[in-house]
Enzyme design. Structure first.
Site, mmCIF file in Angstrom:
data_model
loop_
_atom_site.group_PDB
_atom_site.id
_atom_site.type_symbol
_atom_site.label_atom_id
_atom_site.label_comp_id
_atom_site.label_asym_id
_atom_site.label_seq_id
_atom_site.Cartn_x
_atom_site.Cartn_y
_atom_site.Cartn_z
ATOM 1 C CD GLU A 168 -0.944 -0.112 3.774
ATOM 2 O OE1 GLU A 168 -1.731 0.812 4.043
ATOM 3 O OE2 GLU A 168 -0.827 -1.136 4.468
ATOM 4 C CG ASN A 177 0.412 4.085 4.941
ATOM 5 O OD1 ASN A 177 -0.766 3.889 5.223
ATOM 6 N ND2 ASN A 177 1.335 3.137 5.051
ATOM 7 N NE ARG A 227 -1.646 7.101 7.582
ATOM 8 C CZ ARG A 227 -0.923 6.278 8.320
ATOM 9 N NH1 ARG A 227 0.092 6.777 9.019
ATOM 10 N NH2 ARG A 227 -1.160 4.988 8.346
#
Length: 617
Positions: A272, A274, A276
């Site tokens: 994945e 992220n 942030r």
């Protein structure tokens, strides 16, 4: 130029962002729930705004209230931190629509990557069809499409467990992220969790800032992280960097982000992205000499990054200090954090100060402790030593587990993978208390209560104190004599209310002692003072099931009534605390003779939930 930043978050990340803003001359605004009214992040901000309520769904997940707070406080920018709304494209758009600067990636990039299912398709991958999973696909991982932090994740090893895992993951994900979408993917048993920190500006430059290894995890949430990831071939590192930059460029990414992989058999498997800042970002900061929050702000202001990132130097490692009991299913703990201090030379990022309460509404992480050194071995040794000597007075924590993990041969040899705690948890949580800690506690207490003295010419009965330590009771005997306090087998070199020096077998050891009511801390050992004569009325029936933490009863096993036959290990009651669900199981095979818990009920630690009477053999 940004002048005032509102941080749409809480705890250590809010405090960490406020420190950077203060260094840059930027004013800060904190938002807080009622449960966080006196929290440290509200005390270090220049301005605070209340979000009425305590549950995340009513406060930190209310983007409309946070935008309103930013405008009311005169902020011109919003930093989302991590968790809560940090990967919510709707919130990012609401911030921009209000005329505020968003210190994060574009909403379209968040939308493309914040959903793990869409991110996988963007990288040419597809989740498994949950309806088509067979025994041949097992084990599989049920995973929340939104958010992170290990919430909404379940390993399924038997096909009949899949539907229950999907339902539990959906419930947990909806509670934590406001999005109950989950998906299924293959679970690699012995992979390493490796990630690449990226930083991108609005001018087309993307920095891959090395690698991090985050393989030591509990409940799929990282516990120890380090940079760079050890023992990776150069060719694999270059591949990881290239894949991370490719993911960023695919969505025109801007700002700080992390691309995560599972490395197994020398291959990188995309997990994945992220969109942030990550909890573990300090290890990258220490290695590259950067302040990633400051870089985020510079990027948001339109500044260009240099063509290449600064050179890496040395090794950094971070441990997450949690108020939890690893020996009892990682049960979160609540209470008062009386004192937290670490030795000089390591970095401490925390959202708590002495005397702060640890509540039930949020993640139980107390702090991140980070060590940096020229080599990995030195950094590991430095962090383990600092944690061992840290003063952590309050509820049970995972400190001992962290120290033992850092010193475990498999970890020091850089051979650990995501199954580390599955293999080693019993040995890492086995009680190993200091046998002389109860005596030190008793001697300090004798001085603190001004009971020292009163010796007699004739032999007298010894003084007796009882303590609970590592799940067992310990009785201590000592005497007042003309020479002072004495104890069999140990020479008392010094004793006062806060410091005791004992000598046994020619070896002297010094114990720092602190007492808070019945809770006593002797060095790194936590004890509970017990009454000398226990109250018979307080004795519990065998098979009593007590609430291990404060929380909410969210579910009772279907058809469970008093008089029902139950098998050992059967889940009976589900509690939710600190965004996680915990099962209360039958301790023995027998009959449910009492059921006091009800769905929706709020419970406190030690509350009697049920009683199971064992079947006679």
């Amino acid at each position: 130029m940004i002048s005032t930043v509102l941080v749409a978050n809480r705890g250590e990340i809010a405090c960490r962002i406020f420190r950077t803003c203060a260094a840059l001359g930027i004013r800060t605004v904190a938002v807080h729930s009622d449960a966080d009214a006196g929290a440290l992040h509200t005390r270090v901000a220049d301005t605070t705004v209340r979000l009425p309520g305590a549950a995340p769904a009513d406060t930190y997940l209310r983007g409309d209230l946070i935008v309103k707070a930013a405008l009311a406080a005169g902020a011109d920018a919003v930093h989302p931190g991590y968790g809560f709304l940090s990967e919510n494209p709707g919130f990012a758009r609401a911030v921009l629509d209000a005329g505020l600067t968003w210190i994060g990636p574009p909403p379209d990039a968040i939308e493309a990557m914040a959903s793990k299912t869409r991110a996988k398709r963007l990288m040419g991958l597809s989740p498994l069809d949950e309806a088509a999973v067979t025994d041949a696909d097992l084990p599989v991982l049920v995973k929340a499409a939104a958010g992170g932090g290990g919430r909404g994740m379940r390993i399924v090893r038997h096909l009949h467990q899949l539907q229950a895992a999907l339902e539990a993951a959906r419930t947990e994900a909806a509670s934590a992220f406001g999005d109950g979408e989950v998906f299924v993917e293959p679970y690699l048993e012995h992979g390493r969790h490796v990630e690449v920190q990226i930083l991108a500006d609005t001018h087309g430059t993307v920095w891959p800032l090395g690698t991090r290894d985050c393989s030591l995890q509990r409940r799929h949430q990282k516990v120890i992280e380090e940079a760079p990831a050890p023992a990776l071939p150069d060719a694999l590192i270059q591949e990881l960097h290239a894949l991370a930059v490719r993911a960023a460029r695919a969505v025109s990414y801007v700002g700080a982000g992390t691309v995560e992989f599972l490395v197994a058999d020398g291959r990188a498997h995309f997990l994945e992205m992220n969109t942030r800042l990550q909890v573990e970002h300090p290890v990258t900061e220490e290695v590259f000499g950067l302040d990633l929050v400051a870089e985020q702000i510079r990027v948001a202001e339109g500044h260009a990054l240099d063509t290449t990132p600064p050179p890496a130097r040395g090794h950094a490692i971070e441990a997450r200090l949690y108020a939890e009991d690893p020996a009892h299913d990682w049960a979160p703990q609540t209470g008062t954090l009386h004192h937290l201090a670490v030795p000089a030379g390591v970095r401490l990022d925390t959202g708590y100060s002495d005397g702060d309460p640890i509540g039930v509404h949020y993640d139980p992480m107390l702090a991140k402790v980070v060590a940096h050194a020229p080599t990995r071995a030195e950094a590991v040794r430095k962090l383990a030593g600092a944690l061992e000597r840290a003063a952590i007075h309050g509820p049970v924590t995972n400190r001992d587990l962290l120290v033992r993990s850092l010193r475990h041969e498999e970890f020091t040899a850089a051979r650990a993978d995501t199954g580390f705690y599955d293999r080693h948890l019993p040995e890492l949580t086995a009680p190993a208390p200091d046998a002389h800690a109860p005596l030190a506690a008793a001697l300090a207490d004798a001085h603190g209560r001004s009971r020292f003295g009163g010796w007699r010419n004739v032999p007298s009965q010894p003084q007796v104190k009882r303590y609970a330590m590592a799940g067992e009771e310990h009785e201590v005997h000592y005497r007042h004599t003309r020479q002072g306090l004495t104890a069999d087998g140990v020479r008392i070199v010094h004793a006062d209310a806060h410091r005791v020096v004992l000598e046994a077998d020619g070896v002297q050891r010094t114990y720092e002692v602190a007492r808070y009511g019945d809770q006593v801390h002797v060095g790194a050992t936590r004890l509970t003072a017990l009454p000398r004569f226990p109250d018979p009325a307080a004795q519990l029936a065998p098979g009593s099931l007590l609430a291990p933490m404060p929380g909410t009863v969210v579910r009772i096993a279907e058809g469970l009534t008093e008089g029902a036959a139950v098998e050992a290990g059967r889940p009976l009651i589900w509690l939710e605390a600190m965004k996680m669900q915990h099962q209360i199981t039958a301790p023995v095979t027998g009959t449910l003779t009492a059921l006091h818990a009800e769905a929706g009920q709020q419970v406190e630690p030690g509350m009697l939930l049920a009683v199971v009477q064992e079947t006679s053999s």
